[in-house]
Write a protein that holds these residues in place. Structure first.
Motif, PDB file in Angstrom:
ATOM      1  N   ARG A 126     -50.257 -35.828  20.708  1.00 60.33           N
ATOM      2  CA  ARG A 126     -51.336 -36.609  20.081  1.00 60.33           C
ATOM      3  C   ARG A 126     -51.067 -38.111  20.056  1.00 60.33           C
ATOM      4  NH1 ARG A 126     -55.255 -33.479  16.148  1.00 60.33           N
ATOM      5  NH2 ARG A 126     -56.087 -35.570  15.887  1.00 60.33           N
ATOM      6  N   PRO A 127     -49.852 -38.572  19.669  1.00 59.95           N
ATOM      7  CA  PRO A 127     -49.633 -40.026  19.674  1.00 59.95           C
ATOM      8  C   PRO A 127     -49.784 -40.638  21.063  1.00 59.95           C
ATOM      9  CG  PRO A 127     -47.941 -38.915  18.373  1.00 59.95           C
ATOM     10  CD  PRO A 127     -48.707 -37.855  19.092  1.00 59.95           C
ATOM     11  N   LEU A 128     -49.295 -39.944  22.069  1.00 59.95           N
ATOM     12  CA  LEU A 128     -49.436 -40.441  23.441  1.00 59.95           C
ATOM     13  C   LEU A 128     -50.906 -40.541  23.815  1.00 59.95           C
ATOM     14  CD1 LEU A 128     -47.424 -39.659  26.536  1.00 59.95           C
ATOM     15  CD2 LEU A 128     -49.824 -39.013  26.582  1.00 59.95           C
ATOM     16  N   LEU A 129     -51.672 -39.506  23.532  1.00 64.81           N
ATOM     17  CA  LEU A 129     -53.104 -39.511  23.846  1.00 64.81           C
ATOM     18  C   LEU A 129     -53.840 -40.585  23.043  1.00 64.81           C
ATOM     19  CD1 LEU A 129     -53.782 -35.671  23.973  1.00 64.81           C
ATOM     20  CD2 LEU A 129     -53.633 -37.250  25.932  1.00 64.81           C
ATOM     21  N   ALA A 130     -53.472 -40.740  21.780  1.00 64.94           N
ATOM     22  CA  ALA A 130     -54.114 -41.748  20.938  1.00 64.94           C
ATOM     23  C   ALA A 130     -53.934 -43.140  21.537  1.00 64.94           C
ATOM     24  CB  ALA A 130     -53.553 -41.686  19.521  1.00 64.94           C
ATOM     25  N   GLY A 131     -52.784 -43.388  22.117  1.00 68.11           N
ATOM     26  CA  GLY A 131     -52.514 -44.690  22.716  1.00 68.11           C
ATOM     27  C   GLY A 131     -53.312 -44.954  23.978  1.00 68.11           C
ATOM     28  N   LEU A 132     -53.899 -43.922  24.549  1.00 63.33           N
ATOM     29  CA  LEU A 132     -54.666 -44.049  25.786  1.00 63.33           C
ATOM     30  C   LEU A 132     -56.176 -44.030  25.560  1.00 63.33           C
ATOM     31  CD1 LEU A 132     -52.510 -41.631  27.956  1.00 63.33           C
ATOM     32  CD2 LEU A 132     -52.688 -44.112  28.264  1.00 63.33           C
ATOM     33  N   LEU A 133     -56.609 -43.734  24.355  1.00 67.13           N
ATOM     34  CA  LEU A 133     -58.044 -43.660  24.080  1.00 67.13           C
ATOM     35  C   LEU A 133     -58.710 -45.012  24.326  1.00 67.13           C
ATOM     36  CD1 LEU A 133     -58.115 -41.569  20.784  1.00 67.13           C
ATOM     37  CD2 LEU A 133     -58.919 -40.832  23.046  1.00 67.13           C
ATOM     38  N   LEU A 134     -59.867 -44.959  24.940  1.00 69.47           N
ATOM     39  CA  LEU A 134     -60.655 -46.168  25.143  1.00 69.47           C
ATOM     40  C   LEU A 134     -61.188 -46.650  23.814  1.00 69.47           C
ATOM     41  CD1 LEU A 134     -62.776 -45.053  28.236  1.00 69.47           C
ATOM     42  CD2 LEU A 134     -60.771 -46.552  28.248  1.00 69.47           C
TER      43      LEU A 134
ATOM     44  N   GLY B 194     -59.603 -43.673  30.334  1.00 67.67           N
ATOM     45  CA  GLY B 194     -59.889 -44.452  31.525  1.00 67.67           C
ATOM     46  C   GLY B 194     -59.529 -43.719  32.808  1.00 67.67           C
ATOM     47  N   PRO B 195     -59.819 -44.342  33.952  1.00 71.18           N
ATOM     48  CA  PRO B 195     -59.601 -43.699  35.242  1.00 71.18           C
ATOM     49  C   PRO B 195     -58.134 -43.402  35.545  1.00 71.18           C
ATOM     50  CG  PRO B 195     -60.321 -45.974  35.529  1.00 71.18           C
ATOM     51  CD  PRO B 195     -60.452 -45.654  34.081  1.00 71.18           C
ATOM     52  N   GLU B 196     -57.201 -44.092  34.889  1.00 72.70           N
ATOM     53  CA  GLU B 196     -55.793 -43.788  35.129  1.00 72.70           C
ATOM     54  C   GLU B 196     -55.457 -42.372  34.658  1.00 72.70           C
ATOM     55  OE1 GLU B 196     -56.037 -45.491  31.015  1.00 72.70           O
ATOM     56  OE2 GLU B 196     -56.946 -45.974  32.950  1.00 72.70           O
ATOM     57  N   VAL B 197     -56.243 -41.840  33.714  1.00 70.27           N
ATOM     58  CA  VAL B 197     -56.093 -40.455  33.256  1.00 70.27           C
ATOM     59  C   VAL B 197     -57.060 -39.544  34.006  1.00 70.27           C
ATOM     60  CG1 VAL B 197     -56.349 -38.869  31.294  1.00 70.27           C
ATOM     61  CG2 VAL B 197     -55.289 -41.120  30.958  1.00 70.27           C
ATOM     62  N   THR B 198     -58.312 -39.953  34.122  1.00 69.17           N
ATOM     63  CA  THR B 198     -59.331 -39.047  34.655  1.00 69.17           C
ATOM     64  C   THR B 198     -59.253 -38.839  36.167  1.00 69.17           C
ATOM     65  OG1 THR B 198     -60.993 -40.811  34.853  1.00 69.17           O
ATOM     66  CG2 THR B 198     -60.918 -39.562  32.767  1.00 69.17           C
TER      67      THR B 198
ATOM     68  N   GLY C 165     -40.128 -38.358  33.085  1.00 66.19           N
ATOM     69  CA  GLY C 165     -40.205 -39.785  32.788  1.00 66.19           C
ATOM     70  C   GLY C 165     -41.479 -40.431  33.294  1.00 66.19           C
ATOM     71  N   ALA C 166     -42.519 -39.629  33.484  1.00 61.60           N
ATOM     72  CA  ALA C 166     -43.789 -40.162  33.977  1.00 61.60           C
ATOM     73  C   ALA C 166     -44.402 -41.105  32.948  1.00 61.60           C
ATOM     74  CB  ALA C 166     -44.755 -39.012  34.261  1.00 61.60           C
ATOM     75  N   PRO C 167     -45.183 -42.076  33.408  1.00 59.89           N
ATOM     76  CA  PRO C 167     -45.879 -42.955  32.468  1.00 59.89           C
ATOM     77  C   PRO C 167     -46.893 -42.155  31.648  1.00 59.89           C
ATOM     78  CG  PRO C 167     -46.579 -43.407  34.728  1.00 59.89           C
ATOM     79  CD  PRO C 167     -45.464 -42.420  34.810  1.00 59.89           C
ATOM     80  N   ALA C 168     -47.278 -42.710  30.514  1.00 62.36           N
ATOM     81  CA  ALA C 168     -48.147 -42.008  29.560  1.00 62.36           C
ATOM     82  C   ALA C 168     -49.423 -41.482  30.208  1.00 62.36           C
ATOM     83  CB  ALA C 168     -48.476 -42.928  28.388  1.00 62.36           C
ATOM     84  N   HIS C 169     -50.043 -42.279  31.073  1.00 63.44           N
ATOM     85  CA  HIS C 169     -51.312 -41.825  31.659  1.00 63.44           C
ATOM     86  C   HIS C 169     -51.131 -40.575  32.505  1.00 63.44           C
ATOM     87  CE1 HIS C 169     -49.900 -44.248  35.113  1.00 63.44           C
ATOM     88  NE2 HIS C 169     -50.704 -43.485  35.838  1.00 63.44           N
ATOM     89  N   LEU C 170     -49.972 -40.438  33.168  1.00 64.20           N
ATOM     90  CA  LEU C 170     -49.736 -39.245  33.979  1.00 64.20           C
ATOM     91  C   LEU C 170     -49.371 -38.043  33.122  1.00 64.20           C
ATOM     92  CD1 LEU C 170     -47.917 -40.217  37.301  1.00 64.20           C
ATOM     93  CD2 LEU C 170     -50.226 -39.357  36.928  1.00 64.20           C
TER      94      LEU C 170
END
Length: 193
Positions: free
Chosen positions: A182-190, A98-102, A50-55
């Motif tokens: 892919r949808p999760l990653l797409a939602g996080l793209l800068l 963003g930094p929440e992922v990197t 149940g981690a948030p998308a960025h994690l």
């Protein structure tokens, strides 16, 4: 493909998918899973928790720095030298995330070193390959280094990613493929303006 190459069709997710399908099929430092299976399992474990998308994204992408096409590759680790895959992978991903992922990607190796100090029993959970890379990466932190790590922004997220990292080595593990994420990653793209 190298870091200077354009992304397939200008799409960073297509580049990532190609890396998972190509170089990701390689063995993973003596583990019983491929590099891609390991990363997909880590992402799936984060998602199941149940981690948030960025994690979830950070768990999925944490070892991207081992791929030759992105940064320095894996040869150095196999030769007993630290390839700094956490830093180079995070820097490479920062073009799109963003930094929440990197930052959890950047700090996941430090988190292993930290956990071996903060939770001495953690060392016993490491695979043989992880024990080897721990030595290459500087060994457990000193108490002073551990306190400094705890103060870093993103340290708690990096520890979470590190725990999924170590669990993500199950040769019988069933995980979704890259397309699932892919949808999760797409939602996080800068967005680039």
């Amino acid at each position: 493909m190298n870091a200077a190459s354009p992304t397939p069709d200008g799409d960073p997710l297509a580049l990532l998918a190609a890396l998972f399908a190509g170089e990701g099929a390689a063995e993973y430092f003596g583990e019983e899973v491929t590099q891609a299976e390991h990363m997909l399992q880590a992402g799936a474990l984060a998602e199941a928790a149940g981690a948030p998308a960025h994690l979830v994204a950070a768990a999925l992408l944490h070892d991207i720095g081992h791929f030759h096409g992105t940064v320095t590759g894996r040869d150095l680790m196999e030769e007993g030298l630290d390839n700094r895959h956490s830093h180079t992978g995070a820097d490479w991903l920062a073009r799109w995330f963003g930094p929440e992922v990197t930052e959890p990607v950047r700090l996941h190796v430090a988190a292993k070193r930290y956990l071996c100090t903060a939770e001495p029993r953690y060392l016993g959970l490491l695979s043989e390959a992880s024990v080897h890379t721990l030595r290459v990466q500087g060994g457990p932190m000193t108490p002073r280094q551990a306190r400094a790590f705890e103060a870093l922004p993103g340290a708690a997220d990096a520890v979470a990613v590190r725990r999924w990292d170590e669990q993500a080595k199950d040769p019988q593990g069933v995980t979704p493929d890259f397309a699932h994420f892919r949808p999760l990653l797409a939602g996080l793209l800068l967005t680039r303006g």
